[in-house]
Design a protein around this motif. Structure first.
Motif, mmCIF file in Angstrom:
data_model
loop_
_atom_site.group_PDB
_atom_site.id
_atom_site.type_symbol
_atom_site.label_atom_id
_atom_site.label_comp_id
_atom_site.label_asym_id
_atom_site.label_seq_id
_atom_site.Cartn_x
_atom_site.Cartn_y
_atom_site.Cartn_z
ATOM 1 N N LEU A 74 0.863 -1.178 0.000
ATOM 2 C CA LEU A 74 0.000 0.000 0.000
ATOM 3 C C LEU A 74 0.904 1.235 0.000
ATOM 4 O O LEU A 74 1.496 1.598 1.005
ATOM 5 C CB LEU A 74 -0.903 -0.007 1.229
ATOM 6 N N LEU A 84 -12.832 1.627 6.154
ATOM 7 C CA LEU A 84 -12.249 0.980 4.983
ATOM 8 C C LEU A 84 -11.105 0.096 5.465
ATOM 9 O O LEU A 84 -10.176 0.580 6.117
ATOM 10 C CB LEU A 84 -11.724 2.016 3.994
ATOM 11 N N MET A 107 -8.034 -2.467 4.277
ATOM 12 C CA MET A 107 -7.194 -2.803 3.122
ATOM 13 C C MET A 107 -6.201 -3.881 3.521
ATOM 14 O O MET A 107 -5.243 -3.605 4.256
ATOM 15 C CB MET A 107 -6.466 -1.547 2.629
ATOM 16 N N PHE A 151 -9.989 -5.395 -0.303
ATOM 17 C CA PHE A 151 -10.499 -4.202 0.378
ATOM 18 C C PHE A 151 -11.949 -4.438 0.772
ATOM 19 O O PHE A 151 -12.711 -5.059 0.026
ATOM 20 C CB PHE A 151 -10.462 -2.965 -0.533
ATOM 21 N N GLN A 211 -17.053 -6.638 0.582
ATOM 22 C CA GLN A 211 -15.843 -6.694 -0.235
ATOM 23 C C GLN A 211 -16.002 -5.798 -1.454
ATOM 24 O O GLN A 211 -16.977 -5.892 -2.188
ATOM 25 C CB GLN A 211 -15.558 -8.127 -0.683
#
Length: 298
Positions: free
Chosen positions: A103, A291, A293, A228, A209
């Protein structure tokens, strides 16, 4: 700073096509590309050692966690663009915050009415946009012209190279969105673009998802073993998230409200990364949206 600015090498060419971390749009010109020759290429060695840098003493809570308070993020104000950078980006550089695994970028952008990012290139990067408010118009060199708004997810695999622009379609109100970059597990793929519209009810008090490595799975897909999820929770609700792949970590970004993740309290726009675990526990201390990730840790 000598020959370096914001952690990016300004002299000499490194293999930008391997990593795709050039940023050619000149923000000082209102997001308009000044010249194809204006290139800032990321130092590959810096990126490859980024995992070590995320374990900073300053941000570390435990041996396998990192906590980023909302007001500790990079703060950029170009007038037409206001952005908060979780990780080092453009003129914001913090050696302790280069990336979280693969990321690489998590930008919280607000673009003024009628303004935007002029045509600029990317290559070998997975780029995800999550609109939060307003309408964002996208145009690219593959011929795509589209508008994304809250409830949509956009993905672009830059691959061998693509030009695109992003503008606030409205003249009377700002557009807000998350811009996320993930380093791919395959280089020089054919560029592609996709967007979907989500069903908000599918994330009420559970995780929905929105991205995966599999084109047959719910959400968009990218060239990386990443997943995510979005979730919107009422106060008092809780859930567990089980990681999909061994060796992955999870970076949680709280969009609104207050939540506790594995005992760590998060408030609006806080970020919390955790790795070397099989699952995380999430509790809503108020109405909240999050959120998650999940990404490889390199």
């Amino acid at each position: 700073m000598g020959n370096e600015k914001a952690g990016y090498t300004l002299n000499g060419k490194i293999n930008r096509k391997e990593w795709g971390l050039n940023w050619n749009a000149a923000l000082e010109a209102g997001g308009v590309l000044v010249s194809d020759d204006v290139t800032i290429s990321c130092d590959v060695q810096l990126v490859k050692t980024g995992l070590k840098k995320l374990n900073s003493e300053r941000d570390r809570i435990m041996a396998n966690t990192v906590f980023h308070k909302a007001d500790s993020r990079g703060n950029v104000d170009h007038g037409w663009l206001k952005s908060r950078h979780t990780f080092s980006f453009a003129n914001y550089y913090d050696p302790e915050r280069i990336q979280f695994g693969v990321l690489r970028v998590l930008n919280d952008d607000t673009v003024a009415p009628g303004m935007g990012f002029g045509k600029h290139p990317h290559d070998n990067m997975e780029i995800i946009s999550v609109p939060l408010e307003g309408d964002l118009e996208h145009r690219d060199s593959m011929g795509n012209i589209s508008v994304i708004r809250h409830g949509d997810i956009q993905v672009m695999s830059a691959g061998t190279g693509i030009f695109h622009s992003e503008y606030n379609k409205n003249k009377d109100r700002p557009v807000k969105f998350l811009q996320i970059w993930v380093i791919p597990d395959k280089c020089n793929v054919a560029p592609r673009y996709d967007q979907i519209t989500l069903i908000p009810e599918d994330r009420l008090n559970k995780l929905q998802q929105i991205l995966s490595p599999d084109s047959e799975d719910p959400g968009v897909w990218i060239h990386q073993k990443a997943w995510f999820h979005l979730g919107r929770f009422e106060k008092g609700k809780r859930t567990d998230y089980v990681l999909k792949a061994k060796g992955n970590g999870v970076y949680a970004f709280l969009l609104s409200g207050i939540m506790t993740i594995n005992g760590q309290l998060l408030k609006e726009r806080d970020g919390f990364g955790i790795w070397e675990c099989d699952k995380i526990s999430i509790s809503a201390e108020s109405e909240a949206e999050i959120l998650l990730m999940e990404v490889p840790m390199l």
